[in-house]
Design an enzyme around this catalytic site. Structure first.
Site, PDB file in Angstrom:
ATOM      1  N   CYS A 178      66.417  26.860  89.225  1.00 19.96           N
ATOM      2  CA  CYS A 178      66.220  25.424  89.326  1.00 19.96           C
ATOM      3  C   CYS A 178      65.607  24.836  88.086  1.00 19.96           C
ATOM      4  CB  CYS A 178      65.458  25.002  90.557  1.00 19.96           C
ATOM      5  SG  CYS A 178      66.070  23.426  91.103  1.00 19.96           S
ATOM      6  N   LYS A 231      69.501  -0.227  93.280  1.00 15.21           N
ATOM      7  CA  LYS A 231      69.630   1.196  93.592  1.00 15.21           C
ATOM      8  C   LYS A 231      69.219   1.482  95.028  1.00 15.21           C
ATOM      9  CE  LYS A 231      70.624   5.412  92.536  1.00 15.21           C
ATOM     10  NZ  LYS A 231      72.039   5.747  92.376  1.00 15.21           N
TER      11      LYS A 231
END
Length: 607
Positions: A2, A602
């Site tokens: 990750c 958004k």
């Protein structure tokens, strides 16, 4: 896999490594670790679970060193335990890795036959032993990295430090992103700008195929042909930790190109890619007690649930209702204990979707939410949270969050089918293998970026556009029309291809392009009939299909976007990318504000 961080400086780097890892937590992880070089010796500490566990270990056993690497991992190959956590260490090096090595089984067998012992279940350990073997043969660290790199198949970003080398760090990128940060008397390598923002003045983004040699005196970046190159420097300041476009013109373009990586993160969370099985949702959802799914979402998220309807009904034999969240409460649907209500939202704050979730909770219905922001209101209030792990999405028009929503819903549908006894083991392996191929195929589609930009020149002077799709391509057509409207301000409508003759065909003429989403699937021939109807009326067709589809069509097509041949199951995820690119390039050609289209936000926090 990750998050990656590497630091080379003149002071102890331990605290900065941990701080950087904290800034990568949004990417998701199940273990963490750091390694340093001090007086020529390698030292390492790792911990399972949250970073606080790593910090507790570091308090008991502080690490010294002004050269170090750190990592937050989501398990892909190997379970989430400390022995599989990064960094991985041999007697010659320590390494952190983001990505998946596709040929690790073959390489592991070769290394075992050569006398190497494996202590973990990870594919990363293969890289560590390959480089170590090269070092033992007498190669320099730089030569060892290059030699080993040539053996690897898959996507990976690595950072390596070496025993006996207090002034050397090497980074390499083949797929997942890496950024190099330039601070005061320090150099950094990280997965993204967020990890580096507090420490550096500027960053440069390594391009695919780049590898970099870092010392305290200098950084040299080499390209895929092993030639020294200069990558553009981007100023960075703390307030702009989310405001770096990298080498891209717009955030949206950057986020489209991040999709292979973020979907690999997503799939690693929901699938066991080592055994090609679905990670069970049973602790969250007992599918045997569910007879109906109720989806309520808005905009792009709503279209993701329209795709999911096909999957849940065909795979798991579950009845599915799809609602636009802003209308859901008004029709007062009958709901009871055998219903699972699922709410999809990038932000987790969408007002209408949140209100629908609360409506279901009032009636005692189980609620699950699929969100990108795990600390959001919806995530806190739902019974179950399924994170998409797309990472921060700055562009208002959703791209990577949408495909990660689809990937999450696909895994969810497979688990429902498995728990309910409708998915045989062989079929499970087959479908998971197909999903595992998605990042690689998306990388192939991204190579069409320039061609799609040229095709979009046919759209800049039109008065409207029709999108057609059939089966799971119908919701993708709807999403394509929405994206074009949002970004270019061209009126566009998406229709089920079979509905063309029931009204929309009246609009077809030379001035209205028709974009057809048509993979070569069980519905392809019927969609071809619809294209015949368009062609008969002098309509201009832009066809998005695969190699088989392109060969099967014998019509006067304005333009064809040819994708790889892919299984029907994963087609909606793959075909989402070209319709995003069409909207993006059309908007750029028209000069609109791509990242912040007019009148749009958004996160829509009002009803």
């Amino acid at each position: 896999m990750c998050g990656i961080i590497g630091i080379l400086g003149k002071r102890c780097v331990t605290s900065s490594l941990v701080e950087s890892l904290k800034r990568l937590e949004y990417r998701g992880y199940d273990s963490s670790g750091i390694a340093t070089v001090h007086n020529g010796r390698l030292y390492r500490i790792r911990a399972e679970g949250k970073l606080v566990h790593l910090e507790e270990k570091l308090q008991k056993t502080p690490l010294k060193g002004n050269l170090g690497i750190g990592h937050t991992r989501w398990a892909t190959h190997g379970v989430a335990v400390e022995r599989n956590a990064h960094p991985h260490v041999t007697e010659r090096l320590a390494i952190v890795h983001n990505g998946i090595i596709e040929n690790f089984v073959e390489l592991q067998k070769e290394l075992i036959e050569d006398g190497y012992t494996f202590e973990t279940e990870t594919d990363t350990e293969v890289i560590a032993h390959l480089i170590t073997r090269a070092l033992k043969s007498g190669l320099s660290p730089q030569e060892a990295i290059r030699t080993s790199w040539k053996r690897l198949q898959g996507a990976f970003a690595i950072v390596v430090i070496f025993e006996g080398e207090d002034n050397l760090m090497i980074a390499a990128r083949s797929g997942p992103p890496l950024a190099i940060g330039y601070g005061k008397d320090e150099f950094f390598v990280g997965s993204d700008a967020i990890a580096l923002a507090p420490f550096v003045d500027s960053i440069s983004y390594m391009e695919d195929g780049d590898w970099a040699v870092l010392t305290r005196e200098d950084i040299t970046i080499y390209d895929v042909d092993n030639q020294p190159v200069k990558r553009p420097l981007t100023p960075l300041f703390e307030g702009a930790l989310l405001a770096s476009k990298g080498n891209h013109r717009h955030f949206m373009h950057k986020e489209m190109f991040e999709q292979p990586e973020v979907i690999s993160h997503n799939l690693a969370h929901y699938l066991d890619l080592g055994n090609y099985t679905v990670r069970s949702f049973q602790k969250l959802i007992d599918w045997k007690k569910i007879n109906r799914i109720l989806f309520a979402s808005c905009g792009t998220a709503y279209y993701s649930t329209l795709v999911a309807r096909y999957w849940f009904e065909s795979f798991a034999a579950l009845s599915v209702d799809n609602d636009v969240a802003s209308e859901f409460r008004y029709r007062e649907p009958p709901i009871n204990s055998d219903v699972l209500s699922v709410f999809v939202s990038q932000s987790g704050e969408t007002a209408d979707t949140l209100a629908s979730l609360r409506y279901c909770r009032e009636y005692g219905v189980k609620t699950a939410t699929i969100v990108n922001v795990e600390q959001s209101t919806m995530a806190r209030e739902a019974d179950f949270v399924l994170p998409t792990r797309a990472g921060p999405e700055i562009g208002v028009a959703s791209t990577k969050a949408f495909t990660c929503q689809l990937a999450t819903l696909a895994a969810m549908a497979l688990d429902a089918a498995k728990q309910r006894g409708f998915l045989a083991e062989q079929a499970e392996h087959q479908f998971v293998q197909q999903l595992a191929e998605v990042p690689r195929i998306l990388n192939e589609v991204l190579k069409l970026d320039n061609k799609i930009e040229q095709i979009c020149r046919n759209l800049v002077n039109v008065k409207g556009v029709l999108y057609l799709g059939r089966g799971t391509s119908y919701p993708i057509a709807l999403e394509g029309a929405l994206k074009l409207k949002e970004l270019s301000y061209i009126h566009a409508e998406g229709y089920a291809a079979g509905e063309l003759k029931h009204g929309p065909i009246a609009l077809v003429d030379e001035a209205i392009p028709v974009i057809v989403v048509a993979p070569y699937d069980r519905w392809f021939e019927k969609t071809c009939s619809n294209m015949q109807e368009v062609a008969a009326r002098n309509g201009r067709i832009i066809l998005i299909t695969d190699k088989k589809g392109a060969e099967a069509v014998h019509l006067d097509i304005l333009s064809t976007i040819v994708l790889p041949n892919i299984p029907e199951f994963i087609a909606p995820i793959i075909y989402a990318l070209p319709i995003q690119l069409i909207a993006y390039h059309t908007a750029v050609l028209l000069g609109t504000d791509v990242d912040q289209p007019r009148n749009l936000a958004k996160s829509v926090t009002v009803e």
